[in-house]
Design a protein around this motif. Structure first.
Motif, mmCIF file in Angstrom:
data_model
loop_
_atom_site.group_PDB
_atom_site.id
_atom_site.type_symbol
_atom_site.label_atom_id
_atom_site.label_comp_id
_atom_site.label_asym_id
_atom_site.label_seq_id
_atom_site.Cartn_x
_atom_site.Cartn_y
_atom_site.Cartn_z
ATOM 1 N N GLY A 210 19.494 18.475 -6.312
ATOM 2 C CA GLY A 210 20.289 17.498 -7.041
ATOM 3 C C GLY A 210 20.597 16.222 -6.281
ATOM 4 O O GLY A 210 21.350 15.389 -6.772
ATOM 5 N N VAL A 211 20.039 16.041 -5.090
ATOM 6 C CA VAL A 211 20.301 14.828 -4.304
ATOM 7 C C VAL A 211 18.977 14.243 -3.832
ATOM 8 O O VAL A 211 18.180 14.919 -3.185
ATOM 9 N N VAL A 212 18.725 12.978 -4.183
ATOM 10 C CA VAL A 212 17.543 12.277 -3.696
ATOM 11 C C VAL A 212 17.986 11.014 -2.971
ATOM 12 O O VAL A 212 19.028 10.439 -3.276
ATOM 13 N N LYS B 263 0.838 -1.203 0.000
ATOM 14 C CA LYS B 263 0.000 0.000 0.000
ATOM 15 C C LYS B 263 0.863 1.239 0.000
ATOM 16 O O LYS B 263 2.034 1.217 0.377
ATOM 17 N N GLN B 264 0.255 2.330 -0.444
ATOM 18 C CA GLN B 264 0.921 3.628 -0.368
ATOM 19 C C GLN B 264 0.534 4.255 0.961
ATOM 20 O O GLN B 264 -0.633 4.532 1.215
ATOM 21 N N VAL B 265 1.514 4.467 1.824
ATOM 22 C CA VAL B 265 1.263 4.995 3.156
ATOM 23 C C VAL B 265 1.107 6.510 3.098
ATOM 24 O O VAL B 265 0.179 7.077 3.667
ATOM 25 N N LYS B 266 2.022 7.170 2.424
ATOM 26 C CA LYS B 266 1.982 8.614 2.204
ATOM 27 C C LYS B 266 2.386 8.856 0.757
ATOM 28 O O LYS B 266 2.723 7.911 0.032
ATOM 29 N N GLN B 267 2.413 10.111 0.347
ATOM 30 C CA GLN B 267 2.764 10.414 -1.033
ATOM 31 C C GLN B 267 4.190 9.957 -1.359
ATOM 32 O O GLN B 267 4.469 9.524 -2.466
ATOM 33 N N ASN B 268 5.083 10.009 -0.392
ATOM 34 C CA ASN B 268 6.469 9.626 -0.636
ATOM 35 C C ASN B 268 6.863 8.326 0.085
ATOM 36 O O ASN B 268 8.039 8.047 0.271
ATOM 37 N N GLN B 269 5.872 7.531 0.501
ATOM 38 C CA GLN B 269 6.151 6.321 1.282
ATOM 39 C C GLN B 269 5.238 5.178 0.846
ATOM 40 O O GLN B 269 4.026 5.343 0.747
ATOM 41 N N THR C 68 15.742 -5.568 7.017
ATOM 42 C CA THR C 68 16.771 -4.843 6.285
ATOM 43 C C THR C 68 16.556 -3.354 6.467
ATOM 44 O O THR C 68 15.416 -2.882 6.548
ATOM 45 N N LYS C 69 17.652 -2.645 6.589
ATOM 46 C CA LYS C 69 17.642 -1.183 6.632
ATOM 47 C C LYS C 69 18.563 -0.734 5.514
ATOM 48 O O LYS C 69 19.679 -1.249 5.368
ATOM 49 N N VAL C 70 18.105 0.201 4.714
ATOM 50 C CA VAL C 70 18.872 0.601 3.539
ATOM 51 C C VAL C 70 18.700 2.092 3.274
ATOM 52 O O VAL C 70 17.639 2.655 3.527
ATOM 53 N N ILE C 71 19.779 2.703 2.783
ATOM 54 C CA ILE C 71 19.711 4.076 2.272
ATOM 55 C C ILE C 71 20.383 4.065 0.899
ATOM 56 O O ILE C 71 21.548 3.698 0.774
ATOM 57 N N PHE C 72 19.620 4.441 -0.104
ATOM 58 C CA PHE C 72 20.120 4.563 -1.473
ATOM 59 C C PHE C 72 20.097 6.044 -1.829
ATOM 60 O O PHE C 72 19.057 6.690 -1.715
ATOM 61 N N ARG D 287 12.888 10.876 -0.482
ATOM 62 C CA ARG D 287 13.057 12.243 0.026
ATOM 63 C C ARG D 287 14.129 12.960 -0.783
ATOM 64 O O ARG D 287 15.167 12.387 -1.097
ATOM 65 N N ARG D 288 13.874 14.234 -1.093
ATOM 66 C CA ARG D 288 14.890 15.074 -1.718
ATOM 67 C C ARG D 288 15.724 15.666 -0.585
ATOM 68 O O ARG D 288 15.220 16.434 0.231
#
Length: 193
Positions: free
Chosen positions: A50-52, A14-20, A77-81, A45-46
């Protein structure tokens, strides 16, 4: 069934929020190990101009896969891309990507199995890189930049450099005029020696 990696399930729940969004994945494990279930939120998140970044954090949601998956062991798992725009070469846009990931498989698994699963996970990053690969265009832009510098900027040589240049030109002229060289038969159509 996701055909690319043969995992039994991969769902956008499901879509929890617009960006989640909430995702669930069941990773296939070889016998005698139980398949691993990973449920987590992906949050976009921006960070700056120039960085997302996309962060993945575990979630406690219970997912109904419709049965038939057997006993599942809950993993986390925890991840940051992060993707950062870099200065373009000519008209060729570029970016740098970074992936930081922590994985808890939900129990002990042998090192050899861990190595296989991590390699498959990193394969997705390699596929992303290959999709956007612009090496040839970047090389051409760099080369045209160097040619422009050589054409437009006056070159100042020292006496020994001028002597070396003249010696190289003379050697090249002698090679071109020499009849001591013979053509070599080569299989490749684009190469002649």
């Amino acid at each position: 069934l996701t055909l690319a990696n043969k995992d039994p399930a991969r769902l956008e729940v499901k879509q929890v929020k617009q960006n989640q969004k909430l995702f669930a994945t069941v990773k296939k494990m070889p016998f005698p190990f139980n398949n691993r279930e990973f449920v987590g939120n992906l949050i976009w998140r921006r960070k700056s101009e120039g960085v997302v970044a996309v962060a993945g954090v575990p979630a406690d949601d219970s997912i109904d896969y419709g049965g038939g998956l057997g006993k599942l062991v809950k993993g986390q798992t925890k991840v940051i891309f992060t993707a950062t725009n870099l200065k373009a070469f000519g008209r060729v846009p570029r970016c740098k990507t970074e992936l930081c990931q922590y994985i808890d498989a939900g129990g002990n698994i042998p090192v050899w199995l861990s190595d296989i699963k991590v390699a498959k996970t990193l394969g997705a990053l390699n596929a992303l890189s290959n999709t956007f690969k612009r090496d040839k265009e970047v090389d051409e832009a760099r080369l045209s930049e160097l040619v422009s510098i050589m054409k437009c900027n006056p070159q100042e040589y020292k006496a020994n450099e001028i002597e070396d240049i003249n010696e190289g030109k003379l050697y090249f002229k002698m090679c071109v005029e020499s009849n001591m060289f013979e053509e070599l038969a080569i299989q490749a159509k684009k190469i002649s020696l």
